[in-house]
Design an enzyme around this catalytic site. Structure first.
Site, PDB file in Angstrom:
ATOM      1  N   GLU A 106     -13.923 -30.524  19.845  1.00  0.00           N
ATOM      2  CA  GLU A 106     -14.357 -29.908  21.106  1.00  0.00           C
ATOM      3  C   GLU A 106     -13.344 -30.144  22.221  1.00  0.00           C
ATOM      4  O   GLU A 106     -13.588 -29.831  23.373  1.00  0.00           O
ATOM      5  CB  GLU A 106     -15.736 -30.462  21.507  1.00  0.00           C
ATOM      6  N   GLY A 159     -18.463 -25.509   3.819  1.00  0.00           N
ATOM      7  CA  GLY A 159     -18.613 -24.389   2.890  1.00  0.00           C
ATOM      8  C   GLY A 159     -19.318 -24.778   1.604  1.00  0.00           C
ATOM      9  O   GLY A 159     -19.287 -24.045   0.623  1.00  0.00           O
ATOM     10  N   ILE A 173     -23.703 -28.197   2.904  1.00  0.00           N
ATOM     11  CA  ILE A 173     -24.156 -29.463   3.508  1.00  0.00           C
ATOM     12  C   ILE A 173     -24.766 -29.205   4.885  1.00  0.00           C
ATOM     13  O   ILE A 173     -25.865 -29.672   5.201  1.00  0.00           O
ATOM     14  CB  ILE A 173     -23.008 -30.495   3.575  1.00  0.00           C
ATOM     15  N   TYR A 221     -25.490 -20.502  13.781  1.00  0.00           N
ATOM     16  CA  TYR A 221     -26.852 -20.658  14.292  1.00  0.00           C
ATOM     17  C   TYR A 221     -27.544 -19.308  14.441  1.00  0.00           C
ATOM     18  O   TYR A 221     -28.718 -19.156  14.097  1.00  0.00           O
ATOM     19  CB  TYR A 221     -26.848 -21.392  15.638  1.00  0.00           C
ATOM     20  N   ARG A 249     -29.058 -17.774  11.452  1.00  0.00           N
ATOM     21  CA  ARG A 249     -30.307 -18.403  11.061  1.00  0.00           C
ATOM     22  C   ARG A 249     -31.413 -18.183  12.086  1.00  0.00           C
ATOM     23  O   ARG A 249     -32.461 -18.801  11.990  1.00  0.00           O
ATOM     24  CB  ARG A 249     -30.060 -19.910  10.835  1.00  0.00           C
TER      25      ARG A 249
END
Lengths: 169, 174
Positions: A28, A101, A104, A139, A142
């Protein structure tokens, strides 16, 4: 297919957790902002009044290349929305680059959402930097709603020096 | 105007709920308030409280036109930053319109800041709506930085059916 386990963090994991916190902060571009220590993590997460909960992802020893078997983590705590009640707030969520990928991250998110539902949370909230398009897509795929774009919520922060100023007024 | 800021007790839940609803009306989201005063009592005044609350009281002779002496509140809880440790998140801060302009909001914010300082928190965070200029100006004046503007942070959420779907999803590889 990667073999991995997801488990509750224990006191012995604090050094791995701090390592992964710093790796995420580096990603970040905010590495220098991490001033937390292992001692803080131990006191704050495993004392009488834990301020956070943590899951760690571990791979078998024969699958880890750099010494530690802990290759991902998610830190969360419970917050409160006065309109709908208890929420699960996801503070940090990270899987080491070389272990991505493999499902996990998806599994971590699934376990977190199961936890949210089981503990009577109405919602799971978190923040993401708008330039982190990979995470935002992950996100949104989903079903996550971007409350900053859709409802205009903006995040604000008052730092210590201004807190001290205000508290003495 | 005389007023006192004090820690809320479970007897204040009806008043807190009333003002939560008033704030939601102001934020143009009145239909989104799903909790009840009983939920507040269970969640804030039980064994493991999920939040803390301050309320503002005025003397009987200054009560509101509807007869209320509890005229403002601040609801907050503790969060954890992996960068700096324990923080305070100010979830709601509200003063009834008739009682504004008397330093009540400032006093509430100052009290929350004192609490943050006592708990050795590195920061106080809050969210405000984009169009809510009076609030944004108030916080900016007190030193708040808009992290959405300066660092591009966005709030995301999974709720209702999206949360349920996620909980039931078959993860590949597990």
């Amino acid at each position: 297919m990667a073999r991995f386990i997801l488990r509750k963090a224990e006191p012995k994991d604090v050094s791995d957790i701090l390592r992964l916190i710093k790796e995420l902060a580096k990603f970040e571009e905010m590495e220098e902002k991490v001033i937390l220590t292992e001692k803080d993590l131990l006191e704050d997460g495993f004392g009488d009044h834990p301020f956070y909960h943590c899951l760690v992802a571990e791979v078998p020893e024969d699958q880890c290349s750099e010494g530690s078997t802990v290759i991902g983590f998610a830190m969360y705590y419970f917050t409160y929305d006065p309109w709908i009640g208890k929420l699960l707030y996801l503070e940090d969520f990270f899987v080491m680059h070389q272990y991505r990928g493999l499902g996990i991250g998806s599994h971590i998110l699934k376990v977190l959402s199961e936890t949210a539902v089981k503990t009577r949370c109405s919602s799971m909230h978190f923040i993401v930097a708008e330039n982190n398009s990979k995470s935002i897509e992950f996100y949104k795929r989903r079903g996550a709603a971007d409350l900053s774009s859709e409802e205009g919520w903006r995040l604000f922060e008052i730092d210590k020096k201004d807190l001290l100023k205000m508290s003495s007024q | 105007m005389d007023f006192t800021v004090r820690a809320a007790t479970k007897e204040d839940c009806k008043d807190i709920w009333r003002m939560i609803t008033e704030l939601a009306v102001y934020e143009k989201m009145a239909d989104q308030v799903k909790i009840s005063p009983e939920d507040l009592e269970r969640d804030g005044f039980g064994q493991n409280p999920l939040f803390e609350c301050l309320v503002v009281e005025v003397p009987e002779e200054q009560k509101s036109t509807d007869g209320f002496i509890v005229v403002g509140y601040a609801l907050y809880f503790y969060t954890y930053s992996t960068w700096t440790g324990v923080c305070v998140h100010l979830e709601d801060l509200y003063v009834m319109p008739h009682f504004r302009g008397n330093g009540i909001g400032k006093s509430l914010l100052s009290k929350v800041a004192q609490i943050a300082k006592q708990k050795q928190c590195a920061r106080l965070q809050l969210c405000a709506l984009e169009w809510n200029t009076p609030s944004r100006d108030f916080y900016a004046y007190k030193g708040a930085q808009d992290l959405t503007a300066t660092e591009g942070w966005h709030m995301l959420r999974f709720d209702g059916h999206t949360l349920d779907s996620l909980a039931q999803e078959d993860a590949k590889g597990s």
